[in-house]
Design an enzyme around this catalytic site. Structure first.
Site, PDB file in Angstrom:
ATOM      1  N   SER A   1      86.277 132.650  81.100  1.00 56.59           N
ATOM      2  CA  SER A   1      85.093 131.969  80.568  1.00 56.59           C
ATOM      3  C   SER A   1      83.834 132.540  81.241  1.00 56.59           C
ATOM      4  CB  SER A   1      85.253 130.462  80.774  1.00 56.59           C
ATOM      5  OG  SER A   1      84.316 129.761  80.001  1.00 56.59           O
TER       6      SER A   1
ATOM      7  N   ASP B   1      90.696 127.231  71.127  1.00 57.58           N
ATOM      8  CA  ASP B   1      89.732 127.013  72.217  1.00 57.58           C
ATOM      9  C   ASP B   1      88.551 126.212  71.678  1.00 57.58           C
ATOM     10  OD1 ASP B   1      87.565 127.421  74.078  1.00 57.58           O
ATOM     11  OD2 ASP B   1      88.661 129.151  74.870  1.00 57.58           O
TER      12      ASP B   1
ATOM     13  N   HIS C   1      91.307 126.266  76.049  1.00 60.42           N
ATOM     14  CA  HIS C   1      90.484 126.865  77.103  1.00 60.42           C
ATOM     15  C   HIS C   1      91.026 126.576  78.511  1.00 60.42           C
ATOM     16  CE1 HIS C   1      86.663 128.915  77.870  1.00 60.42           C
ATOM     17  NE2 HIS C   1      86.363 128.056  78.810  1.00 60.42           N
TER      18      HIS C   1
END
EC number: 3.1.2.12
Lengths: 278, 278
Positions: free
Chosen positions: A145, A222, A255
């Protein structure tokens, strides 16, 4: 330097250290996994950059990466995600300030001064790590990320310093998404040229570092896929400049660290091929 | 029943559920990992019992067990460690009350009523799990510390219900160590016969369930080794009654999930051999 944790793990040691960072002007914690092979001689080092809100703990407790590092003889270094402490500027949101350093050197107040994660990751941290005879100066870099953004931008800007790079769910175009726009405006101000220098898609468009192939895994479930991550922008930039890219949309994955745990073994094997010639 | 989490993991799904327990008279959370094979037909189930202070989260986020469950086609079920909620009795210390159910049925006030983790684990939880067509009634049981005590005592008392059992750092002789003495006195009162019925060493001495071999891993750097765990008492009891025991003292390992992560793959392979005939 203080060793805060020292735990046997897959035949090696998962340590956590606190050291003073001159660059960040504060104390920093770092997780370091030494595989069993580190007792025999210097091992290459894979740097892991974590995402928003994380400390060094998230990766070392949740990713299950030590097993693969022990298989391949790779040291794992997982730093904190920003400068920390009561003297360090902070903001209300989770996406700015402490826990959200974005792996750049801030030029704007109140961030300039402590917020120099780019210099810390590229220079000070490797120097600190490589002072240990168990660590070689053969480096790979990986992240998740915000940390995927950090890994990709840092490797693209320093292909002489990193032999391999990969990312999970990276923010590939921070200049074009809310997380990046908020952070870049605060840390870098209105100078869009400064933004471009920390934007993976913009760096790829420059056609630099094409000797460094990119491995990116992205879950298609995600929750931040369309709003913040937008991997299609990376695919387009790589196609336009013939930058080698392996981009995998993993069906059903989100995620979380369950996603990272599921594929970190393949990432470590990818890095081992470059770092150890496996 | 409510599904709180549903995350892709190693080709399967790591879920967390909340369900009402009639036995415990409260809402309970449970982690369930469904391996990819669960989509094809019923899979055997390995129950994981956690230690003091834990919820279902510790095992599912830190042990890295899903990888091995996916390899062997085994469902993992990780319940919470006690009844929970504002209406449930509690105590100041971490080692009594909520988070410290000790896998028994309490007979003493204020614990009797809600604190019936033995019945919950042995009967109500498997019935709830096996209502899902993905789960078979072929069961193994494993745990850590207080949960290692739970796994060993429950399997020894119910060898017809469990095909395999193993433990990490179990409290093998709770009647002889402070954690167990405090909990048993509170939950069971002064009746030492009731204590013996929840003490692995005492159960082994009875010579029961010798068809069920025990696998126990114990770190030799465990901070609770001499005060609370005392695996030599288990070795002596098993030698005296010819109970099959594989007890491994793992050099350098402590009481943490880094230890569990390092050896959970071998435990799951051990269970798979009994549960799937591998």
């Amino acid at each position: 330097m203080q060793r805060l944790e020292h735990r046997a793990c897959f035949g090696g040691w998962q340590d956590v250290y606190r050291h003073h960072s001159r660059v960040l002007d504060c104390e920093m914690t770092v997780g370091v996994y030494f595989p069993p092979q580190a007792q025999q001689g210097p091992c290459p080092v894979l740097y892991w950059l974590s995402g928003l809100t994380c400390s060094e703990q998230n990766f070392i407790t949740k990713a299950g990466a030590q097993r693969y590092a022990a298989e391949h003889g790779i040291i794992l270094v997982a730093p904190d995600t920003s400068p920390r402490g009561p003297q360090v500027a902070d903001a209300e949101g989770y996406d700015l300030g402490q826990g959200a350093g974005f792996y750049l050197n801030a030029s704007q107040q109140p961030w300039a001064g402590h917020y120099r994660m780019y210099d810390y990751i590229v220079h000070e941290l490797p120097a600190w790590v490589e002072a240990d005879p168990a660590a070689s100066d053969v480096r790979g870099i990986c992240g998740h990320s915000m940390g995927g953004h950090g890994a990709l931008t840092i490797a693209l800007k320093n292909p002489d310093r990193y032999r391999s790079v990969s990312a999970f769910s990276p923010i590939v175009a921070p200049s074009q998404v809310p997380w990046g726009q908020k952070a870049f405006a605060a840390y870098l101000g209105d100078d869009r040229a400064a933004w471009r220098a920390h934007d993976t898609v913009e760096l790829v468009k420059l056609g630099i570092a094409r000797q460094l192939p990119l491995l990116v895994d992205q879950g298609d479930a995600d929750e931040f896929l369309d709003s913040q991550l937008r991997p299609e922008l990376l695919r387009q930039a790589c196609e336009a400049t013939a930058h080698p890219l392996t981009l995998r949309l993993q069906p059903g994955y989100d995620h979380s660290y369950y996603f990272i745990a599921s594929f970190i073994g393949e990432h470590i094997a990818w890095h081992a091929a470059a770092l150890r010639g496996e």
